[in-house]
Design a protein around this motif. Structure first.
Motif, PDB file in Angstrom:
ATOM      1  N   ASN A   1       1.048  -1.463  -0.130  1.00 12.61           N
ATOM      2  CA  ASN A   1      -0.355   0.082   0.160  1.00 12.61           C
ATOM      3  C   ASN A   1       0.847   1.754  -0.263  1.00 12.61           C
ATOM      4  O   ASN A   1       0.259   2.252  -0.733  1.00 12.61           O
ATOM      5  CB  ASN A   1      -1.154   0.392   0.856  1.00 12.61           C
ATOM      6  N   ALA A   2       2.025   0.883   1.344  1.00 13.53           N
ATOM      7  CA  ALA A   2       2.986   2.681   0.668  1.00 13.53           C
ATOM      8  C   ALA A   2       3.391   2.667  -0.576  1.00 13.53           C
ATOM      9  O   ALA A   2       3.420   3.905  -1.103  1.00 13.53           O
ATOM     10  CB  ALA A   2       3.551   1.837   1.877  1.00 13.53           C
ATOM     11  N   LEU A   3       3.686   1.748  -1.024  1.00 13.30           N
ATOM     12  CA  LEU A   3       4.356   1.697  -2.842  1.00 13.30           C
ATOM     13  C   LEU A   3       3.001   2.518  -3.530  1.00 13.30           C
ATOM     14  O   LEU A   3       3.059   3.262  -4.029  1.00 13.30           O
ATOM     15  CB  LEU A   3       4.942   0.657  -3.440  1.00 13.30           C
ATOM     16  N   LEU A   4       1.839   1.927  -3.472  1.00 15.30           N
ATOM     17  CA  LEU A   4       0.688   2.311  -4.407  1.00 15.30           C
ATOM     18  C   LEU A   4       0.262   3.935  -4.223  1.00 15.30           C
ATOM     19  O   LEU A   4      -0.122   4.700  -4.490  1.00 15.30           O
ATOM     20  CB  LEU A   4      -0.378   1.787  -4.247  1.00 15.30           C
ATOM     21  N   SER A   5       0.354   4.517  -2.778  1.00 21.31           N
ATOM     22  CA  SER A   5       0.186   4.955  -2.204  1.00 21.31           C
ATOM     23  C   SER A   5       1.049   6.788  -2.891  1.00 21.31           C
ATOM     24  O   SER A   5       0.944   7.675  -2.585  1.00 21.31           O
ATOM     25  CB  SER A   5       0.456   5.695  -0.901  1.00 21.31           C
ATOM     26  N   LEU A   6       1.918   6.319  -3.130  1.00 20.05           N
ATOM     27  CA  LEU A   6       3.247   7.171  -4.016  1.00 20.05           C
ATOM     28  C   LEU A   6       2.873   7.712  -5.064  1.00 20.05           C
ATOM     29  O   LEU A   6       2.614   9.073  -5.118  1.00 20.05           O
ATOM     30  CB  LEU A   6       4.901   6.771  -4.550  1.00 20.05           C
ATOM     31  N   ASN A   7       2.195   7.083  -5.984  1.00 17.41           N
ATOM     32  CA  ASN A   7       1.180   7.096  -7.425  1.00 17.41           C
ATOM     33  C   ASN A   7       0.526   7.840  -7.099  1.00 17.41           C
ATOM     34  O   ASN A   7       0.562   9.227  -7.398  1.00 17.41           O
ATOM     35  CB  ASN A   7       0.969   5.804  -7.864  1.00 17.41           C
TER      36      ASN A   7
ATOM     37  N   ASP B   1      -0.966   9.671  -3.972  1.00 14.99           N
ATOM     38  CA  ASP B   1      -0.333  11.028  -2.678  1.00 14.99           C
ATOM     39  C   ASP B   1       0.463  11.792  -3.411  1.00 14.99           C
ATOM     40  O   ASP B   1       0.223  13.220  -2.975  1.00 14.99           O
ATOM     41  CB  ASP B   1      -0.799  10.602  -1.215  1.00 14.99           C
TER      42      ASP B   1
END
Lengths: 211, 211
Positions: free
Chosen positions: A58-64, A66
């Motif tokens: 989720n932290a990785l997806l959050s980069l894209n 947020d």
């Protein structure tokens, strides 16, 4: 022979696909080779909890989703403008120019500077083919033109690339009525003179001050 | 003073939450400290493509979904049983015992061994508090008891932990009518005698053979 080798390779037992994929991903990180990536991937499977792996994903997806780049200074932020640019208590007439976002946060940790930043996103490098057009400089010139700025502090690195970039910006902004300064280079605090490299000693000597 | 420091810290500009989260995740990897994790996280944001980040995120989730441990040997696999255990061409009477899955794939790369494996998932270590009960040994004993096994090859590392574990397994299986062997330790191929450590030289000397 080559095809026999290829056949042998195809028959060889390899890691399951999910592990191979993850090895590839880790290997894309800076300074991570095949062996380290393999170690990271196996560690992730054997030693991270299922929830931690979900959090990581989720932290990785959050980069894209947020994170984006502040249009004002080049910092990374979650809102329209970064928290530094939008802070009314900071002095917008003093701009500290850094090469990277990491440099910005290194300076923020010191908690001394109360102006705003400008992130160049690199430095002029002939060997890496990075020219002035690849850097985030136009918006800096724009801010100076608008007359908002009193001081530009150049904090690019003391490398060939950083010095070239600093010199270029100084010449570019030379015609405007602003103060241009460069952060001090010299011996690190707690450092031993005899262990310092020659360029550092030279900079320390050139930059000496009345005592 | 402490609370003043805490106040100053709370006022300090920090990375956006998504970046901080990702730094924490990277820091959970073996040998990765705060600085390296920060470097990985910023690199991920600035230099990886949006699709690569999605792939990375999916590869992580795929570990939870698709990968599990072979109940027969302790290898990682996508199917019920791993591809080595389910291969009818492999000799199920010869079992090579390794400490980790990584060791298994290192041996598979050589493409020489045609038996099956048994992954212990570690080695007995008093300093790390790993006892025999923490290792995957019971199912190995079970296989030997069932009389399927002719040879056990011990390929645990030539460390205190690996040797202790090898010795323990040898004693545990001593009563059964099977051949127990240990892989050879000695000078690495291409290695220079004068650069080898004393233990390696000792092992090479002890393990000398007719020539």
């Amino acid at each position: 022979m080559a095809s026999a080798e290829a056949w042998a390779y195809s028959k060889m037992n390899k890691y399951p696909k999910a592990i191979l994929d993850l090895i590839d991903c880790y290997q894309a990180l800076p300074g991570v080779g095949k062996k380290t990536a393999e170690r990271y991937a196996l560690y992730t499977f054997f030693h991270m909890k299922e929830e931690s792996i979900i959090d990581f994903s989720n932290a990785l997806l959050s980069l894209n989703k947020d994170i984006h780049i502040c249009p004002n200074c080049g910092n990374i932020c979650e809102d329209q403008v970064c928290s530094i640019c939008s802070d009314p208590e900071r002095d917008h007439s003093q701009i500290l120019v850094v090469e990277t976002v990491k440099d910005l946060y290194t300076l923020e940790k010191v908690n001394e500077f109360k102006g705003i930043y400008h992130v160049l996103n690199g430095a002029i490098s002939f060997s890496k083919g990075i020219s002035i057009d690849d850097l985030n400089i136009d918006s800096l010139v724009e801010k100076v033109k608008n007359g908002e700025v009193k001081e530009i502090i150049l904090a690019t690195n003391a490398t060939l690339e950083g010095e070239t970039t600093a010199r270029y910006i100084k010449e570019l902004l030379g015609e405007y009525d602003i103060k241009i300064t460069r952060i001090a280079h010299g011996l690190p605090v707690g450092g031993d003179l005899s262990y310092a490299d020659e360029m550092t000693v030279l900079k320390a000597f050139e930059g000496r001050r009345d005592y």
